[in-house]
Write an enzyme that holds these catalytic residues in place. Structure first.
Site, PDB file in Angstrom:
ATOM      1  N   ASP A 281      -5.752  -3.280  -3.937  1.00 55.74           N
ATOM      2  CA  ASP A 281      -5.895  -3.460  -2.081  1.00 55.74           C
ATOM      3  C   ASP A 281      -7.566  -2.552  -1.857  1.00 55.74           C
ATOM      4  OD1 ASP A 281      -3.979  -3.985  -2.377  1.00 55.74           O
ATOM      5  OD2 ASP A 281      -2.950  -2.336  -1.996  1.00 55.74           O
ATOM      6  N   GLY A 282      -7.939  -2.469  -2.815  1.00 51.70           N
ATOM      7  CA  GLY A 282      -9.067  -1.598  -2.344  1.00 51.70           C
ATOM      8  C   GLY A 282     -10.068  -2.766  -2.267  1.00 51.70           C
TER       9      GLY A 282
ATOM     10  N   ASN B 133      -6.304  -3.199   7.432  1.00 50.88           N
ATOM     11  CA  ASN B 133      -5.183  -2.297   7.871  1.00 50.88           C
ATOM     12  C   ASN B 133      -4.418  -0.955   8.710  1.00 50.88           C
ATOM     13  OD1 ASN B 133      -3.712  -2.509   4.652  1.00 50.88           O
ATOM     14  ND2 ASN B 133      -5.224  -0.728   3.860  1.00 50.88           N
TER      15      ASN B 133
ATOM     16  N   ARG C  47      -2.477  16.750  20.580  1.00 50.10           N
ATOM     17  CA  ARG C  47      -3.517  17.561  19.804  1.00 50.10           C
ATOM     18  C   ARG C  47      -2.936  17.078  18.646  1.00 50.10           C
ATOM     19  NH1 ARG C  47      -2.101  19.878  24.784  1.00 50.10           N
ATOM     20  NH2 ARG C  47      -3.877  20.524  26.148  1.00 50.10           N
TER      21      ARG C  47
ATOM     22  N   THR D 260       2.216  -0.556   5.099  1.00 46.52           N
ATOM     23  CA  THR D 260       2.882   0.430   4.453  1.00 46.52           C
ATOM     24  C   THR D 260       1.552   1.223   3.434  1.00 46.52           C
ATOM     25  OG1 THR D 260       1.873  -1.434   3.149  1.00 46.52           O
ATOM     26  CG2 THR D 260       4.275  -1.488   3.759  1.00 46.52           C
TER      27      THR D 260
ATOM     28  N   TYR E  26      -1.833   3.849   4.836  1.00 41.50           N
ATOM     29  CA  TYR E  26      -1.801   5.382   5.570  1.00 41.50           C
ATOM     30  C   TYR E  26      -0.936   5.757   6.491  1.00 41.50           C
ATOM     31  CZ  TYR E  26      -4.249   9.396   7.334  1.00 41.50           C
ATOM     32  OH  TYR E  26      -4.688  10.858   7.543  1.00 41.50           O
TER      33      TYR E  26
ATOM     34  N   LYS F 154       2.472   4.849   6.416  1.00 43.56           N
ATOM     35  CA  LYS F 154       3.057   4.787   6.285  1.00 43.56           C
ATOM     36  C   LYS F 154       3.409   7.046   5.587  1.00 43.56           C
ATOM     37  CE  LYS F 154       6.800   4.083   2.252  1.00 43.56           C
ATOM     38  NZ  LYS F 154       7.183   5.424   2.323  1.00 43.56           N
ATOM     39  N   SER F 155       2.606   7.085   5.185  1.00 50.99           N
ATOM     40  CA  SER F 155       2.270   8.623   4.595  1.00 50.99           C
ATOM     41  C   SER F 155       2.773   9.670   5.414  1.00 50.99           C
ATOM     42  CB  SER F 155       0.864   9.347   3.551  1.00 50.99           C
ATOM     43  OG  SER F 155       0.971   7.430   2.561  1.00 50.99           O
TER      44      SER F 155
ATOM     45  N   ALA G 249      -0.278  15.256  11.555  1.00 53.54           N
ATOM     46  CA  ALA G 249       0.284  16.447  11.786  1.00 53.54           C
ATOM     47  C   ALA G 249      -0.372  16.808  13.631  1.00 53.54           C
ATOM     48  CB  ALA G 249      -0.499  16.652  11.753  1.00 53.54           C
TER      49      ALA G 249
HETATM   50  P1  NAD Z   1      -7.987   3.013  -1.926  1.00 56.21           P
HETATM   51  O1  NAD Z   1      -8.505   2.155  -2.104  1.00 56.21           O
HETATM   52  O2  NAD Z   1      -7.719   3.850  -3.729  1.00 56.21           O
HETATM   53  O3  NAD Z   1      -6.035   3.112  -2.074  1.00 56.21           O
HETATM   54  C1  NAD Z   1      -5.489   3.988  -2.359  1.00 56.21           C
HETATM   55  C2  NAD Z   1      -3.848   3.765  -2.194  1.00 56.21           C
HETATM   56  O4  NAD Z   1      -3.283   2.811  -1.268  1.00 56.21           O
HETATM   57  C3  NAD Z   1      -3.604   2.440  -3.331  1.00 56.21           C
HETATM   58  O5  NAD Z   1      -2.890   2.857  -4.053  1.00 56.21           O
HETATM   59  C4  NAD Z   1      -3.890   1.197  -2.580  1.00 56.21           C
HETATM   60  O6  NAD Z   1      -2.661   0.215  -2.903  1.00 56.21           O
HETATM   61  C5  NAD Z   1      -2.690   1.502  -1.443  1.00 56.21           C
HETATM   62  N1  NAD Z   1      -2.615   0.426  -0.426  1.00 56.21           N
HETATM   63  C6  NAD Z   1      -4.332   0.297   0.568  1.00 56.21           C
HETATM   64  N2  NAD Z   1      -3.711  -0.851   1.175  1.00 56.21           N
HETATM   65  C7  NAD Z   1      -2.452  -0.672   1.363  1.00 56.21           C
HETATM   66  C8  NAD Z   1      -1.525  -0.731   1.963  1.00 56.21           C
HETATM   67  N3  NAD Z   1      -2.085  -2.574   2.947  1.00 56.21           N
HETATM   68  N4  NAD Z   1      -0.229  -0.957   1.427  1.00 56.21           N
HETATM   69  C9  NAD Z   1       0.022  -0.265   0.406  1.00 56.21           C
HETATM   70  N5  NAD Z   1      -0.564   0.219   0.028  1.00 56.21           N
HETATM   71  C10 NAD Z   1      -1.725   0.343   0.200  1.00 56.21           C
HETATM   72  O7  NAD Z   1      -8.326   3.830  -0.918  1.00 56.21           O
HETATM   73  P2  NAD Z   1      -9.303   3.928  -0.191  1.00 56.21           P
HETATM   74  O8  NAD Z   1     -10.112   2.566  -0.438  1.00 56.21           O
HETATM   75  O9  NAD Z   1      -9.866   5.144   0.195  1.00 56.21           O
HETATM   76  O10 NAD Z   1      -8.165   3.321   0.969  1.00 56.21           O
HETATM   77  C11 NAD Z   1      -8.257   2.783   1.496  1.00 56.21           C
HETATM   78  C12 NAD Z   1      -6.690   2.417   2.366  1.00 56.21           C
HETATM   79  O11 NAD Z   1      -6.279   3.037   1.833  1.00 56.21           O
HETATM   80  C13 NAD Z   1      -6.814   2.605   3.205  1.00 56.21           C
HETATM   81  O12 NAD Z   1      -7.429   1.570   4.150  1.00 56.21           O
HETATM   82  C14 NAD Z   1      -5.206   3.142   3.314  1.00 56.21           C
HETATM   83  O13 NAD Z   1      -4.166   2.716   3.589  1.00 56.21           O
HETATM   84  C15 NAD Z   1      -4.894   3.197   2.258  1.00 56.21           C
HETATM   85  N6  NAD Z   1      -4.586   5.239   2.229  1.00 56.21           N
HETATM   86  C16 NAD Z   1      -3.252   6.412   2.401  1.00 56.21           C
HETATM   87  C17 NAD Z   1      -3.464   7.381   2.122  1.00 56.21           C
HETATM   88  C18 NAD Z   1      -2.228   8.127   1.627  1.00 56.21           C
HETATM   89  O14 NAD Z   1      -1.320   7.308   1.844  1.00 56.21           O
HETATM   90  N7  NAD Z   1      -1.653   9.241   2.577  1.00 56.21           N
HETATM   91  C19 NAD Z   1      -4.800   8.188   2.155  1.00 56.21           C
HETATM   92  C20 NAD Z   1      -6.022   7.918   2.269  1.00 56.21           C
HETATM   93  C21 NAD Z   1      -6.042   5.713   2.038  1.00 56.21           C
END
Ligand code: NAD
Length: 267
Positions: free
Chosen positions: A45-46, A122, A148, A161, A163, A165-166, A185
């Site tokens: 995805d990245g 995203n 805040r 799905t 960030y 979702k997390s 938070a």
């Molecule tokens: P990355 O490219 O290493 O991706 C982090 C994870 O997020 C990978 O497992 C990737 O497959 C997954 N991901 C990316 N887009 C997704 C989507 N639309 N649905 C489900 N999973 C998805 O990390 P990066 O390059 O720093 O950031 C790219 C994306 O990764 C961000 O846009 C964010 O959505 C996601 N991300 C998620 C978290 C978290 O869930 N805590 C943290 C950082 C980044």
């Protein structure tokens, strides 16, 4: 039909990119990194997110295809062992695609500085550099709440799905034209109060975040992070542009969600 290829630097992705180039040449499909009709990303995805930002100025003529060389990705429908079948689909391409909404982010600054516009596939998050973000959230012109906490995440349906979702946001079907705001938070007690649940706004609405005082903000746009100073307000809405994926076969969205997050439930 002109195709560009973008891969990450993992050994397998480099090999897959080489093999794809050979297959495209054999099929007499032109490779053109400058003005492609289709961008094929090879990685995860990245890689697709990087490809999206690299070609974001060509969205009205470009379609995307993601090949995944690692674990299942959300934007990557094809596997590295399906290249022959992918090239066959490209040969028979008749322009078919599925389009998904994008997030439009406008940053308005104090003083004369010109506003800045960004797109995200995203999500975009807003956090304060080193400390609690204090911001007023408006929906259109109406004040909704004073937030805040660590930050605010506004995501697209396809980003729901990621960030979103997390941080407790809901998963939205990507055919919905809506944006979701999820809290990161938030502080909630007898003095400070936020909605404390994600909210989904309609296509013609916008979320406006205004800081009560000049703050140095950390703004993310997918994988990109910027630091913004002298921010007056940030507007988030569905972009006029959309992202188009070449669709040669149907992937059921809820199956993909179930595969990615739940796996094999009946063992
Ligand atoms: P990355 O490219 O290493 O991706 C982090 C994870 O997020 C990978 O497992 C990737 O497959 C997954 N991901 C990316 N887009 C997704 C989507 N639309 N649905 C489900 N999973 C998805 O990390 P990066 O390059 O720093 O950031 C790219 C994306 O990764 C961000 O846009 C964010 O959505 C996601 N991300 C998620 C978290 C978290 O869930 N805590 C943290 C950082 C980044």
């Amino acid at each position: 039909m002109k195709v560009a290829i973008q891969n990450n630097d993992k050994e397998i992705s480099v090999e897959v990119a080489e093999k794809l180039k050979e297959l495209l040449q054999a099929a007499e499909i032109e490779i053109d990194p400058t003005n492609p009709d289709i961008l094929i990303t090879i990685g995860g995805d990245g890689t697709l997110l990087s490809g999206f930002h690299r070609y974001a100025h060509q969205l009205d003529t470009l379609r995307f295809i993601g090949v995944h060389t690692g674990r299942l990705g959300f934007y990557t429908d094809w596997r590295e062992y399906e290249l022959e079948s992918l090239v066959e689909s490209l040969k028979n391409d008749d322009g078919q695609y599925v389009a998904y909404p994008l997030l439009d982010v406008s940053v308005v600054y104090e003083g004369d500085r010109q506003e800045n516009n960004f797109l995200a596939l995203n999500e975009s998050t807003i956090q304060k550099k080193g400390g609690t973000l204090v911001s007023d959230v408006f929906i259109n012109e109406d004040h909704f709440e004073r937030f805040r906490g660590d930050g605010i995440c506004v995501s697209t349906p396809t980003g729901s799905t990621g960030y979103n979702k997390s941080v407790g946001g809901a998963v939205l079907h990507p055919s919905l034209e809506a944006l979701q705001m999820a809290e990161i938070a938030s502080i909630n007690n007898r003095v400070f109060r936020t909605l404390s649940s994600p909210l989904v706004i309609a296509k013609d609405e916008e979320i406006v975040i205004k800081s009560s005082e000049a703050q140095e903000l950390v703004l993310t746009l997918d994988h990109i992070t910027t630091t913004e100073t002298d921010v007056k307000e940030i507007h988030m809405k569905i972009a006029e542009e959309s992202v188009r994926f070449a669709r040669y076969r149907h992937m059921h969205f809820w199956n993909r969600v179930s595969d990615a997050f739940i796996g094999d439930r009946y063992q």
